[in-house]
Every structure is written in structure tokens, then in C-alpha cells.
Motif scaffolding. Structure first.
Motif, PDB file in Angstrom:
ATOM      1  N   LYS A  33      14.328  -6.520 -35.292  1.00 56.95           N
ATOM      2  CA  LYS A  33      13.988  -6.872 -33.908  1.00 56.95           C
ATOM      3  C   LYS A  33      12.638  -6.277 -33.527  1.00 56.95           C
ATOM      4  CE  LYS A  33      18.650  -7.682 -32.570  1.00 56.95           C
ATOM      5  NZ  LYS A  33      19.879  -7.039 -32.723  1.00 56.95           N
ATOM      6  N   SER A  34      11.684  -6.472 -34.404  1.00 48.95           N
ATOM      7  CA  SER A  34      10.347  -5.928 -34.262  1.00 48.95           C
ATOM      8  C   SER A  34       9.342  -7.074 -34.164  1.00 48.95           C
ATOM      9  CB  SER A  34      10.042  -5.063 -35.495  1.00 48.95           C
ATOM     10  OG  SER A  34       8.722  -4.610 -35.467  1.00 48.95           O
ATOM     11  N   PRO A  35       8.356  -6.962 -33.290  1.00 47.58           N
ATOM     12  CA  PRO A  35       7.387  -8.051 -33.167  1.00 47.58           C
ATOM     13  C   PRO A  35       6.486  -8.153 -34.391  1.00 47.58           C
ATOM     14  CG  PRO A  35       6.676  -6.202 -31.860  1.00 47.58           C
ATOM     15  CD  PRO A  35       8.040  -5.865 -32.381  1.00 47.58           C
ATOM     16  N   MET A  36       6.034  -9.350 -34.638  1.00 44.24           N
ATOM     17  CA  MET A  36       5.062  -9.607 -35.701  1.00 44.24           C
ATOM     18  C   MET A  36       3.687  -9.505 -35.053  1.00 44.24           C
ATOM     19  SD  MET A  36       4.778 -10.781 -38.951  1.00 44.24           S
ATOM     20  CE  MET A  36       5.809 -12.118 -39.467  1.00 44.24           C
ATOM     21  N   ILE A  37       2.819  -8.710 -35.631  1.00 44.94           N
ATOM     22  CA  ILE A  37       1.469  -8.542 -35.102  1.00 44.94           C
ATOM     23  C   ILE A  37       0.558  -9.509 -35.851  1.00 44.94           C
ATOM     24  CG2 ILE A  37      -0.414  -6.927 -34.655  1.00 44.94           C
ATOM     25  CD1 ILE A  37       2.269  -6.302 -33.197  1.00 44.94           C
ATOM     26  N   VAL A  38      -0.105 -10.392 -35.100  1.00 42.82           N
ATOM     27  CA  VAL A  38      -0.960 -11.422 -35.686  1.00 42.82           C
ATOM     28  C   VAL A  38      -2.281 -11.476 -34.927  1.00 42.82           C
ATOM     29  CG1 VAL A  38       1.019 -12.821 -36.428  1.00 42.82           C
ATOM     30  CG2 VAL A  38      -0.018 -13.246 -34.207  1.00 42.82           C
ATOM     31  N   GLY A  42      -9.164 -14.508 -32.809  1.00 44.05           N
ATOM     32  CA  GLY A  42      -9.856 -13.223 -32.794  1.00 44.05           C
ATOM     33  C   GLY A  42      -9.207 -12.152 -31.939  1.00 44.05           C
ATOM     34  N   LYS A  43      -8.043 -12.458 -31.359  1.00 43.42           N
ATOM     35  CA  LYS A  43      -7.343 -11.482 -30.528  1.00 43.42           C
ATOM     36  C   LYS A  43      -6.041 -11.072 -31.210  1.00 43.42           C
ATOM     37  CE  LYS A  43      -9.217 -13.185 -26.227  1.00 43.42           C
ATOM     38  NZ  LYS A  43      -8.947 -13.655 -24.871  1.00 43.42           N
ATOM     39  N   ILE A  44      -5.690  -9.798 -31.082  1.00 42.96           N
ATOM     40  CA  ILE A  44      -4.460  -9.276 -31.663  1.00 42.96           C
ATOM     41  C   ILE A  44      -3.318  -9.517 -30.681  1.00 42.96           C
ATOM     42  CG2 ILE A  44      -3.284  -7.204 -32.472  1.00 42.96           C
ATOM     43  CD1 ILE A  44      -6.072  -6.128 -33.249  1.00 42.96           C
ATOM     44  N   GLU A  45      -2.224 -10.107 -31.192  1.00 44.38           N
ATOM     45  CA  GLU A  45      -1.069 -10.411 -30.353  1.00 44.38           C
ATOM     46  C   GLU A  45       0.218  -9.985 -31.041  1.00 44.38           C
ATOM     47  OE1 GLU A  45      -0.873 -14.498 -29.192  1.00 44.38           O
ATOM     48  OE2 GLU A  45      -2.988 -14.609 -28.695  1.00 44.38           O
ATOM     49  N   ALA A  46       1.204  -9.613 -30.237  1.00 48.18           N
ATOM     50  CA  ALA A  46       2.551  -9.345 -30.737  1.00 48.18           C
ATOM     51  C   ALA A  46       3.378 -10.596 -30.481  1.00 48.18           C
ATOM     52  CB  ALA A  46       3.161  -8.154 -30.012  1.00 48.18           C
ATOM     53  N   VAL A  47       4.016 -11.103 -31.534  1.00 45.33           N
ATOM     54  CA  VAL A  47       4.793 -12.333 -31.441  1.00 45.33           C
ATOM     55  C   VAL A  47       6.234 -12.037 -31.811  1.00 45.33           C
ATOM     56  CG1 VAL A  47       5.033 -14.682 -32.341  1.00 45.33           C
ATOM     57  CG2 VAL A  47       2.768 -13.698 -32.065  1.00 45.33           C
ATOM     58  N   ASP A  48       7.150 -12.578 -31.012  1.00 45.18           N
ATOM     59  CA  ASP A  48       8.569 -12.447 -31.332  1.00 45.18           C
ATOM     60  C   ASP A  48       8.826 -13.204 -32.637  1.00 45.18           C
ATOM     61  OD1 ASP A  48      11.350 -12.732 -31.535  1.00 45.18           O
ATOM     62  OD2 ASP A  48      11.609 -13.030 -29.382  1.00 45.18           O
ATOM     63  N   PRO A  49       9.407 -12.557 -33.645  1.00 46.94           N
ATOM     64  CA  PRO A  49       9.612 -13.224 -34.931  1.00 46.94           C
ATOM     65  C   PRO A  49      10.537 -14.431 -34.845  1.00 46.94           C
ATOM     66  CG  PRO A  49      10.741 -11.123 -34.906  1.00 46.94           C
ATOM     67  CD  PRO A  49       9.912 -11.196 -33.664  1.00 46.94           C
TER      68      PRO A  49
END
Length: 63
Positions: A33-38, A42-49
Motif C-alpha cells: 500500500k505504498s505509492p509509486m513515485i514516477v 518532468g515533475k515527480i509525482e506519487a501515484v496510487d499503484p
């Protein structure tokens, strides 16, 4: 088998490995239950897997 064919086979094995690694990473992130960092545009985002596709296909150039 010539050098070009050997390089193509090696590239295909590498791409297949990358696809399998991505699949395992998404599964791991869902379990934890950890976000995927992508990066997107050019911007860093946390995405719900759970919003990610469970697999991905890398572009393979012809030739």
C-alpha cells in the motif's frame, strides 16, 4: 547467426526482463500500500499503484 541477430535477441531478453520487473514492482507496491513515485512531464509525482496498469510494454524498434 550474425551479430545483428544476436543483438536483437539480447535486446528482446532485456526488454522482457524490464517488463517482468515492472510487473513485480507494481504487485509489491500494491501489497505494501505504498505509492509509486514516477516522473510525468518532468515533475515527480506519487501515484496510487491501483491506478497503474499491471503490465507495460516497452517500445521495440524494428530492425
Amino acid at each position: 547467426m550474425d551479430n545483428k541477430e544476436q543483438l536483437k535477441e539480447e535486446r528482446d531478453r532485456i526488454v522482457k526482463g524490464l517488463e517482468e520487473t515492472y510487473k513485480r514492482l507494481v504487485e509489491f507496491k500494491k501489497q505494501k500500500k505504498s505509492p509509486m513515485i514516477v516522473t510525468r512531464n518532468g515533475k515527480i509525482e506519487a501515484v496510487d499503484p491501483n491506478e497503474l496498469l499491471p503490465t507495460t510494454l516497452y517500445k521495440r524498434n524494428a530492425g
